[in-house]
Design a protein around this motif. Structure first.
Motif, PDB file in Angstrom:
ATOM      1  N   ARG A 194      44.681   6.899 -31.976  1.00  0.00           N
ATOM      2  CA  ARG A 194      44.899   8.314 -31.683  1.00  0.00           C
ATOM      3  C   ARG A 194      43.926   9.200 -32.440  1.00  0.00           C
ATOM      4  O   ARG A 194      43.496  10.233 -31.915  1.00  0.00           O
ATOM      5  N   ASP A 195      43.564   8.803 -33.643  1.00  0.00           N
ATOM      6  CA  ASP A 195      42.648   9.618 -34.441  1.00  0.00           C
ATOM      7  C   ASP A 195      41.180   9.289 -34.161  1.00  0.00           C
ATOM      8  O   ASP A 195      40.305   9.723 -34.892  1.00  0.00           O
ATOM      9  N   SER A 196      40.948   8.485 -33.106  1.00  0.00           N
ATOM     10  CA  SER A 196      39.608   8.092 -32.647  1.00  0.00           C
ATOM     11  C   SER A 196      38.949   7.018 -33.502  1.00  0.00           C
ATOM     12  O   SER A 196      37.801   6.663 -33.245  1.00  0.00           O
ATOM     13  N   SER A 197      39.660   6.514 -34.488  1.00  0.00           N
ATOM     14  CA  SER A 197      39.117   5.382 -35.224  1.00  0.00           C
ATOM     15  C   SER A 197      39.153   4.157 -34.316  1.00  0.00           C
ATOM     16  O   SER A 197      39.898   4.120 -33.337  1.00  0.00           O
ATOM     17  N   THR A 198      38.327   3.168 -34.654  1.00  0.00           N
ATOM     18  CA  THR A 198      38.206   2.003 -33.790  1.00  0.00           C
ATOM     19  C   THR A 198      38.290   0.702 -34.583  1.00  0.00           C
ATOM     20  O   THR A 198      38.077   0.663 -35.797  1.00  0.00           O
ATOM     21  N   TYR A 199      38.606  -0.337 -33.844  1.00  0.00           N
ATOM     22  CA  TYR A 199      38.625  -1.704 -34.379  1.00  0.00           C
ATOM     23  C   TYR A 199      37.860  -2.578 -33.396  1.00  0.00           C
ATOM     24  O   TYR A 199      37.971  -2.397 -32.180  1.00  0.00           O
ATOM     25  N   TYR A 200      37.093  -3.522 -33.946  1.00  0.00           N
ATOM     26  CA  TYR A 200      36.398  -4.498 -33.113  1.00  0.00           C
ATOM     27  C   TYR A 200      36.597  -5.894 -33.697  1.00  0.00           C
ATOM     28  O   TYR A 200      36.560  -6.082 -34.918  1.00  0.00           O
TER      29      TYR A 200
END
Length: 122
Positions: free
Chosen positions: A53-59
């Protein structure tokens, strides 16, 4: 109810690119996270990328530097840009969403699409 429809899969050669899309409809407010997962034949479903939701990402380590997750809120669409594709990226790709805060791994998502097939030839 939330509906997700993936598109953009196909067959490309090693080193090629594809962009997957996931159109989301229904109740889309207050989504905590959205993600892409994949499942290759004979293997367990794998988490590929997540956007919060806060635009952080995981890969996943296997796709870092090659895949990019993004979303267009105006279009209610989730994307996965896949570059430098490898044969080991061959899988059915699924998008999924989660409404409330919590785990955004395979077991934590609330809604799933039916998938789009990606095939990478060597």
């Amino acid at each position: 109810q939330v509906q997700l429809v993936e598109s953009g899969g196909g067959s490309v050669q090693t080193g090629g690119s594809l962009r997957l899309s996931c159109a989301v409809s229904g109740y889309t407010y207050n989504t905590y996270c959205m993600g892409w997962f994949r499942q290759a034949p004979g293997k367990e479903r794998e988490r590929v990328a997540t956007i919060y939701r806060d635009s952080s990402t995981y890969y996943a380590d296997s796709v870092k530097g090659r895949f990019t997750i993004s979303q267009d809120n105006a279009k209610n669409t989730l994307y996965l840009q896949m570059n430098s594709l490898k044969p080991e990226d061959t899988a059915m790709y699924y998008c999924a969403t989660k409404r409330a805060a919590g785990r955004c791994d395979s077991g934590g998502m609330n809604y799933w699409g039916k998938g789009t097939l990606v095939t990478i030839s060597s």
